[in-house]
Design a protein around this motif. Structure first.
Motif, short mmCIF file in Angstrom:
data_model
loop_
_atom_site.label_atom_id
_atom_site.label_comp_id
_atom_site.label_asym_id
_atom_site.label_seq_id
_atom_site.Cartn_x
_atom_site.Cartn_y
_atom_site.Cartn_z
N GLY A 1 0.82 -1.21 0.00
CA GLY A 1 0.00 0.00 0.00
C GLY A 1 0.86 1.26 0.00
O GLY A 1 0.64 2.18 -0.79
N ASP B 1 -6.07 -3.69 9.13
CA ASP B 1 -4.91 -3.22 8.37
C ASP B 1 -5.07 -1.72 8.15
O ASP B 1 -5.81 -1.28 7.28
CB ASP B 1 -4.84 -3.97 7.02
CG ASP B 1 -3.45 -3.90 6.41
OD1 ASP B 1 -2.63 -3.09 6.90
OD2 ASP B 1 -3.19 -4.67 5.46
N GLU B 2 -4.42 -0.95 8.95
CA GLU B 2 -4.48 0.51 8.90
C GLU B 2 -5.92 1.02 8.83
O GLU B 2 -6.33 1.66 7.87
CB GLU B 2 -3.68 1.04 7.70
CG GLU B 2 -2.24 0.61 7.77
CD GLU B 2 -1.38 1.34 6.77
OE1 GLU B 2 -1.64 2.53 6.54
OE2 GLU B 2 -0.46 0.73 6.23
MG LIG Z 1 0.23 -3.00 3.88
#
Ligand SMILES: [Mg+2]
Ligand SMILES: Nc1ncnc2c1ncn2[C@@H]1O[C@H](COP(=O)(O)OP(=O)(O)OP(=O)(O)O)[C@@H](O)[C@H]1O
Ligand SMILES: Nc1ncnc2c1ncn2[C@@H]1O[C@H](COP(=O)(O)OP(=O)(O)OP(=O)(O)O)[C@@H](O)[C@H]1O
Ligand SMILES: [Mg+2]
Lengths: 340, 374, 241, 254, 373
Positions: free
Chosen positions: C138, D173-174
């Protein structure tokens, strides 16, 4: 077009891309494998050469669709009608220049062929532009609608061919010197197939250069995934898509001319008849890959010839068989470019 | 009250050209036979043309409609054999006559036949006998067949073999090659055929039994003459036979070619067709004409359109056609007719000047078996 | 005061039947770094997309560099010198990192000094140069998106939440990068949620709520005034890093 | 000692030559919240993918309550109680927010295979979904499809889906990336509430150190795919590797 | 609540439970538009009363074909509209149904037991094939799946042609129906409302009621929790899997259900026509027709199948008639009569393909529902 110049510079120590050679070895490997089964070397040469040439012709017909379907992700069932249209366009040349076809001169005959190709590409290119604008543009991004709309376009165009040129099949003469075959001992090589090989190779090299030396290929793939972003980077993606569609149609026209002279009879459905084969070839090659389409075409044609000779019963399904085997080995096709 | 006739044909779809010919021939036939009046016994003839799009289910429905809704007296059709076969039971259920033209499947006058069915078209066996008759009657002849791999192709080969055994026992089919229906590359097939024929003694012939795009140029370009092999391409419609032009001297049998029959009816047809459509009449034009003739002759003979009377009149009836007289055989209602043995011309005057007549094969030289188990 | 490089006057935007922007007006001065802040759903992304021509303004005017671009097509707006990093990053997942960057450098090959600078900021990109960009993590995708925007010099950068998903160390490099760009004379309009990053960078600050600009001023003033922060952003004190 | 809720043993995955997760062994016990931190590309998301089944491990094992699930597909692991929210928002873009959550609830209730009942006759599922939306403060958007939600609202919906699945192991996740500062506390309270229940295990990937500090019982540090530190939050944050490679503070060297 | 957010007054709150027999027949998925409801009721009424409203065999054939195609198209909608699976093999199952009944009736004699045996065998074969194709290939990418189905379908067509001993090859099979369905059979000696109550009428109502039943069943399936999962998978298969739904299993189940319904449709078609052949049930052009009907009607709405099938079959049956009339009406005008000559009907059908995709981007049902609000 400044949009499409190549990139030459990147910092020196960046990792390099590797070329995948394995599928290329497939063709000679297959040919060699077939040799002991065929037995007679002269028959084997005849079959192999004929298969290679037929592969080129299939490639010519499929090349346009690799751009349109493989890269631009437009399922264009109307592609077949561009092949037919290209074929019928030869009549525009053959009518006034019938003499050139009868002439016993290689130069004149080839000039005639070239002229046919140019006229056909012009005609199909223009029709392609209209087709894109009127029929395909509003349905970018929706496969289903593309299938239906292009199917509709196909029917209309086929009917238009009927209306213009009549419904009966039209025989066309293969130029005098391109008829018949070269005979070397027991080996025969049809002359026309040699021409097809030359044309096929030319188109292949031109397309490779075009896509690898410029950004066009990248832009199309990017544009399919996220057209907004490509526009936000400053590219006029719509214009590019039209050009590519026109190029694809013109290539179909070229394929149509070559196919017309091979078949020597024109029917409105002649393009549609090869469409399944063309789709198979594109899938085998890997969506969007010109090289894959090229190798795939040859593979299909060679297998068809060997199977046709060794086990004609299987010839019915040889294409599907090749497709199945290739996809089991490489589920994305030989050289996938666009992962869809 | 009008005499109503339904003409069902596959007017749209891949065989559009065939259907057009049938329709044109049928209408010209009526015109000729009624001397332009389009009336018979004082009753006007009206023709209802229907398009079955080559679809069997549609053909069946259309015939039902013709008999029930349009109340036609008899029907003529259709282009596709599958469609014609599907139509047969409808004629029986409605108890009305159906003249089959131009579908060729043997089963129409064979196992699927019923007594309301008459056929002016030739059947596959007649084609096979014609082809057999065009083969020399003496000396060793080795034949390889090339046909498409489906029922039509396989039946065609079987018919040829039995025809040969009946009238040309000197000729043998030594090799049968079948290709996929939509095959375009014939190199492999040609190689196999050459391998099979090249060492045979006597005359060597490739007999092509084909529907659709003809493979002749592909085989011929591979130079079978290297091995002394000849090609017998079979008859076809004119546009398809134009490719024969490049290969003069080939021989075969054909159902109809405009220059062959010599009779007033054909003369009128050729002249008039040339005038109206700027081309000579073709295969299915003659067929349509013959169907019209059968209908008119039958109505005249029966003195009306009562189905039972029509059947009685038609069984054994002989009627004039552009091909000369034809006769509905009593047993299976198949019209027996002549075929033509042709040779491809070396230098025709125009695109349609293609064939020389070698011989007219009379109907009695072709002992077509009766297969309907009546 | 010179005319701002970018000027929005009473811009309204509708998306389908929904009225999203209700008259947004502000200016971005040449060479400045302006932060655009606001709660979720305030209309920040919509503002940037309207400037890029990806949504059409239904009323009002947008001027860039003295030209009216309200009705211009997106490619023309981009060619006028505006680069855009969308919130969703707009990575071409199917293309490799290299190909993504090649496309971003529209006017030709990237000059190698600039490339080295970029790869120095984001070393991960060098490592995964030939990897399909879809396989990046990400944060790496976020880096690639920024790298694309700065692959060649532009007049104005519109960046939507660049620090989202970045590790603290990367946030620092990002701040350095924007500072360097500002020094090179580029103008930047940044949407940020990370107030720490925003306050470290911005010269000017705009705050949006409910499709309107509700505050505009100097960043330093906002940083100094905690009650203003509390009122406009709902920022509690412990949200600072 | 009872089996941990989740355990990985020597978990490894290679992409060509690149080892994205390298021999990671770790246990997570109920009632604890473990923060997983590390630089971008350290392998955090990939580790989650391996645990929840989106990727197949090249080596190593994943155990849920002592049972080996390494070869099971993602859906089966979810049914064993592994729940996962994604870093890059991953929703059903055209279905309403409520339907998004209802689908999660329906999966939890194992009602997907009923073919001849009308879906909305299960009031209980719909009510449960509405309650979850209420908890993430999205009730007023329940008929809006994600594609028309702002980024921050999509993040909240992503969290809502995970809560609706009521797993035994929560993997975030975040979750707060791109969420505006005034919304962050809502989500943190939710996560805190989950941890408080005591029978659940929470794994949290987060780059905001203040969040990590306030929530985590334990911090695990991944770096280049390997587990490089594991322990008390204060202790781990102070370690040089975190200070330097993750926070980028030169001071650590001094 | 601020003005920037989307409005809360949504047109149709589907979570609200409505009760009543009709609602439960319609699986709580009413047409949601007055015009649409009217059209649907009209279609239902016309289909139910065709034998008594119109005379002649053409209206009845058209009505029967509409019934069969409603089932066929609805079953395809389950696959395409609800599950997002693009398969070109749907006519294969239609064909299996047709051949099942045709072969059984031809071989085993014209009796109800033959119909039963043929249908059961066909259903079993279809289910097995659909499951096999699904399990083996639904894992690959959508476009490849489509191509695989295309290949399988064409292999099936080749097989049907090659097995001409059993299938009749290109010629197909004509066969007799059980006595009760033959035209000669009279249930009542007196005509009702001027229509003879004969075997043909019985056959029509058999087709009508079975179609109605299967359609309502399909409507139920798409509105079940299962159907909802299919829609979720269509939207985002990755996420559905992560939520705990076994994507391949659900999709395979959808394929099987859809294949079974198509098989029933094929059997009905064969029964009605007393004929089955490759062009009738197996051809690719039928596949394209189905696609068009789904898309014109409105994908993922089920009611779209009804409207699409009714409209398209009507157009197919009466376009030529209409053009005939039109072309003679404008007989004097140059060119025009040529263009609307009945032999050019395909031209207009092609145009219809294009125009309808433009005019109804969300299908007719989508358009009507939009207008209703
Ligand atoms: Mg990640
Ligand atoms: N495609 C769309 N269709 C309908 N409404 C939309 C669409 N996109 C955004 N909206 C609505 O517009 C409003 C503003 O959204 P926008 O994305 O501009 O907010 P934002 O300030 O960028 O928020 P965030 O910080 O969460 O990214 C929101 O209420 C959102 O629901
Ligand atoms: N399919 C793949 N092929 C090759 N490399 C991959 C693939 N997937 C992930 N990687 C690489 O593995 C590494 C770990 O990625 P991962 O997404 O787990 O990082 P992360 O710790 O979640 O980072 P971030 O904080 O940026 O999200 C990255 O360097 C990434 O480029
Ligand atoms: Mg935003």
């Amino acid at each position: 077009m400044s949009d499409m110049t190549a990139d030459a510079t990147t910092a020196a120590e960046l990792p390099r891309t590797k070329t995948d050679w394995v599928p290329l070895a497939l063709v000679p490997a297959l040919a060699l494998l077939a040799l002991p089964f065929v037995g007679e070397p002269s028959t084997w040469v005849t079959l192999t050469v004929a298969g290679l040439a037929m592969g080129m012709m299939i490639f010519l017909m499929a090349s346009g669709l690799t751009l349109v379907f493989g890269l631009m992700d437009i399922i264009n069932f109307g592609h077949g009608v561009f092949i037919s249209l290209g074929a019928y366009a030869t009549l525009l040349v053959l009518g006034p220049l019938a003499g050139w076809a009868q002439a016993d001169s290689v130069g004149l005959n080839l000039a005639l062929l070239l002229l046919c190709i140019l006229v056909a590409m012009a005609v199909t290119g223009v029709v392609g532009a209209v087709f894109e604008r009127v029929i395909v543009r509003p349905v970018y991004g929706s496969h289903l609608k593309q299938i239906l709309v292009t199917m509709g376009g196909l029917i209309v165009a086929e009917q238009a061919i009927h209306a213009i040129w009549g419904a009966s099949p039209i025989p066309i003469p293969l130029p005098e010197t391109l008829r018949g075959a070269f005979v070397l001992g027991d080996i025969v090589m049809e002359r026309y197939r040699v021409v097809a090989v030359a044309v096929g190779l030319t188109v292949f090299v031109a397309m490779q250069l075009m896509l690898n030396r410029t950004r066009i290929g990248l832009l199309i793939r990017a544009g399919v995934e996220n057209p907004e972003m490509v526009e936000a980077l400053g590219y006029r993606i719509k214009r590019l898509f039209v050009s590519v569609f026109v190029a694809g149609s013109a290539l179909a026209g070229l394929g149509g001319v070559m196919w017309a002279f091979y078949r020597q009879t024109l029917t409105a459905g002649m393009g549609m008849e090869v469409m399944v084969l063309v789709f198979i070839v594109i899938i085998i090659g890997g969506l969007g890959s010109v090289g894959g389409c090229f190798v795939g075409s040859i593979l299909v044609a060679l297998v068809a010839n060997y199977v046709g000779f060794l086990a004609p019963k299987l010839a019915l399904i040889s294409n599907i068989l090749v497709m199945a085997l290739v996809l089991i080995w490489r589920p994305q096709g030989l050289f996938p470019v666009a992962r869809r | 009250q009008d005499i109503k006739i339904a003409l069902i044909a596959g007017k749209t779809g891949p065989l559009e050209a065939y259907a057009k010919q049938t329709e044109a021939g049928f209408m010209m036939g009526l015109e000729y036979l009624t001397k332009g009046s389009m009336a018979l016994n004082g009753r006007k003839i009206s023709v209802i043309v229907k398009d079955d799009q080559l679809k069997a289910d549609l053909a069946k429905t259309l015939l039902e409609q013709a008999y029930n809704d349009d109340k036609v007296d008899l029907a003529v059709g259709t282009t596709s054999s599958a469609a014609a076969l599907a139509m047969l039971p409808v004629a029986e259920e409605n108890g009305k006559v159906l003249i089959v033209e131009p579908a060729v499947a043997d089963a129409i006058t064979g196992e699927k036949w019923n007594r309301f069915i008459f056929r002016t078209a030739r059947n596959s066996t007649q084609d096979a006998y014609g082809a057999a008759a065009a083969i020399p009657a003496s000396g060793d002849v080795s034949i390889a067949t090339l046909a498409q791999d489906y029922a039509f192709g396989r039946d065609g080969v079987a018919a040829l073999k039995s025809a040969l055994s009946q009238i040309r026992p000197n000729a043998k089919v030594v090799f049968e090659e079948y290709t996929p229906q939509n095959a375009t590359d014939f190199t492999a097939s040609a190689q196999r055929i050459f391998d099979a024929l090249k060492d045979k003694p006597g005359k060597k012939i490739i007999n092509i039994i084909w529907a659709g795009q003809h493979p002749l140029p592909k085989i011929a370009d591979l130079k079978p003459e290297r091995f002394g092999i000849e090609i017998a391409p079979g008859g076809n419609i004119l546009p398809a036979m134009q490719i024969y032009k490049n290969y003069p001297g080939m021989e075969g049998a054909v159902y109809y070619y405009y220059a062959f029959p010599k009779n007033p009816m054909n003369d009128w047809l050729v002249a008039e067709h040339q005038k109206r459509y700027n081309s000579p009449p073709d295969f299915f034009t003659a067929g349509g004409f013959a169907a019209a003739s059968a209908a008119v002759t039958a109505i005249q003979k029966a003195g009306g359109t009562d189905p039972e009377k029509l059947i009685t009149a038609m069984e054994g009836m002989t009627f004039e056609t552009p091909k000369g007289p034809m006769t509905f055989r009593k047993e299976d209602h198949q019209a027996l007719q002549v075929m033509y043995h042709f040779k491809v011309k070396a230098d025709g005057k125009d695109a349609n000047d293609l064939l020389d007549l070698v011989d007219t094969i009379p109907a009695d030289k072709m002992p077509i078996p009766v297969r309907n188990k009546r | 005061m010179p005319e701002p490089l970018l000027q929005l006057e009473a811009v309204q935007t509708h998306i389908g039947p929904y009225h999203i922007l209700h008259g947004v007006s502000f200016g971005v001065q040449t060479g400045s770094l302006t932060m655009l802040l606001g709660r979720n759903g305030a209309g920040k992304t919509t503002t940037l997309r309207t400037i890029m021509g990806l949504w059409r303004a239904s009323a009002g005017r947008i001027r860039f560099d003295g030209r009216d671009i309200t009705a211009s097509a997106t490619p023309d707006i981009a060619r006028a010198g505006i680069a855009y990093v969308p919130e969703s990053m707009g990575i071409f997942t199917d293309l490799t990192v290299r190909e993504n960057i090649v496309l971003a450098a529209r006017s030709g090959p990237i000059d190698s000094a600039r490339l080295d600078w970029m790869l120095g900021l984001f070393p991960a990109l060098r490592r995964f140069w030939n990897l399909p960009a879809g396989n990046l993590s990400g944060g790496q995708k976020q880096m690639l998106a920024i790298a694309r925007a700065i692959a060649e010099p532009r007049r104005l950068l519109l960046v939507d939440e660049p620090t989202k998903g970045l590790a603290p160390v990367m946030v620092r490099s990002m701040i350095e990068a924007f500072k360097a760009l500002k020094e090179a004379g580029e103008t930047v309009l940044l949407v940020e949620q990370n107030f720490y990053a925003a306050s470290a960078l911005g010269d000017d600050v705009l705050i949006m709520d409910d499709g309107r600009i509700v505050h505009s001023g100097r960043m330093s003033d906002l940083v100094a005034d905690q009650s203003l922060q509390q009122r406009l952003l709902g920022l509690s004190l412990d949200a600072h890093q | 000692m009872t089996a941990p809720a989740l355990e990985t043993r020597g978990l490894t995955i290679r992409f060509g030559g690149h080892v994205a997760v390298n021999d990671v062994s770790c246990r997570f016990t109920p009632g604890t919240l473990t923060a997983i931190v590390g630089p971008n590309g350290a392998g955090k998301t990939t580790y989650f993918n391996l645990v929840s089944g989106q990727l197949r491990a090249s080596a190593g094992q994943v155990l849920v309550e002592g049972e080996d699930v390494t070869t099971l597909p993602a859906s089966a692991r979810t049914r064993r109680g592994l729940g996962r929210a994604f870093q890059l928002t991953n929703l059903f873009p055209q279905l309403t927010a409520l339907e998004n959550v209802r689908l999660a609830v329906q999966s939890r209730a194992d009602a997907g295979w009923s073919l001849f009942k009308v879906w909305n006759s299960r009031r209980d599922l719909i009510e449960k979904a509405e309650a979850v939306l209420e908890r993430v403060r999205l009730s007023d958007k329940r008929h809006v499809a994600p594609k028309a939600l702002s980024h921050g609202d999509q993040r909240k919906l992503e969290v809502a889906l995970l809560i609706a699945m009521e797993p035994k192991v929560f993997m975030f996740d975040e979750p707060t990336a791109g969420m505006s500062v005034d919304e962050v506390p809502t989500v943190l309270e939710l996560i805190h509430g989950i941890k408080q229940r005591g029978d659940t295990t929470v794994l949290l990937v987060e780059h905001k150190m203040d969040v990590v500090r306030s929530l985590a019982d334990r911090i695990v540090v991944l770096h280049n795919g390997s587990l490089v530190a594991d322990g008390e939050p204060a202790e781990v944050i102070a370690s040089p590797v975190v200070q330097e490679a993750y926070l980028g503070l030169e001071a650590a060297r001094a | 609540m601020t003005a920037t957010s989307a409005p809360t007054n949504i047109p149709f709150d589907e979570t609200k439970v409505r009760s009543g027999v009709l609602q439960s027949l319609l699986s709580s998925d009413p047409p949601r538009s007055r015009v649409l409801s009217l059209i649907l009721v009209a279609i239902l009424f016309l289909l139910a009363a065709t034998p008594f409203l119109f005379s002649g065999s053409q209206p009845l054939s058209t009505a029967a074909k509409i019934c069969v195609f409603i089932v066929l198209v609805a079953s395809y909608d389950l696959l395409l509209g609800y599950s997002g699976i693009v398969s070109f093999a749907h006519t294969m199952f239609f064909g299996i149904g047709g051949y099942g009944v045709a072969i059984a009736l031809e071989r085993l004699g014209a009796a109800w037991t033959s119909v039963g045996i043929g249908l059961l065998a066909a259903l079993a074969l279809s289910a097995a094939l659909a499951a096999a194709i699904g399990l083996l290939s639904l894992r690959v990418r959508a476009i490849f799946f489509s191509m695989i189905t295309l290949a399988v379908a064409s292999a099936m067509a080749v097989l049907a042609s090659q097995l001409s001993e059993i299938t009749g090859g290109e010629d197909g099979l004509s066969f007799q129906l059980p006595p009760a369905l033959r035209p000669a059979f009279r249930l009542l000696s007196e005509p009702v409302f001027g229509t003879a109550v004969n075997g043909r009428l019985l056959a029509y109502y058999l087709v009508f009621f079975v179609s109605l039943g299967v359609f309502l069943l399909l409507l139920r399936v798409v509105n079940s929790p299962f159907g909802r999962v299919l829609q979720a998978i269509r939207e985002n298969e990755f996420r559905a899997e992560a939520l705990g739904y076994r994507v391949v299993a659900y999709r395979t189940a959808a394929s099987v259900i859809s294949a079974l319904a198509a098989t029933v449709a094929g059997a009905l078609m064969a029964l009605w026509l007393r004929y089955n052949g490759p062009d009738t049930t197996l051809s690719f052009s039928i596949m394209i027709d189905i696609l068009l009907m789904v898309v014109i009607g409105g994908m993922g709405t089920m009611y779209g199948a009804v409207i699409g099938a009714a409209l398209f079959v009507l157009a197919q049956s009466y376009l030529q008639v209409l053009m005939e009339a039109g072309s003679s009406a404008v007989a004097g005008v140059p060119i025009l009569p040529n263009l609307i000559h009945p032999d050019r009907w395909l031209l207009w059908l092609g145009a219809l393909f294009i125009v309808s995709v433009y005019a109804f981007p969300g299908g007719i049902v989508g358009r009507l529902r939009q207008r209703g609000n």
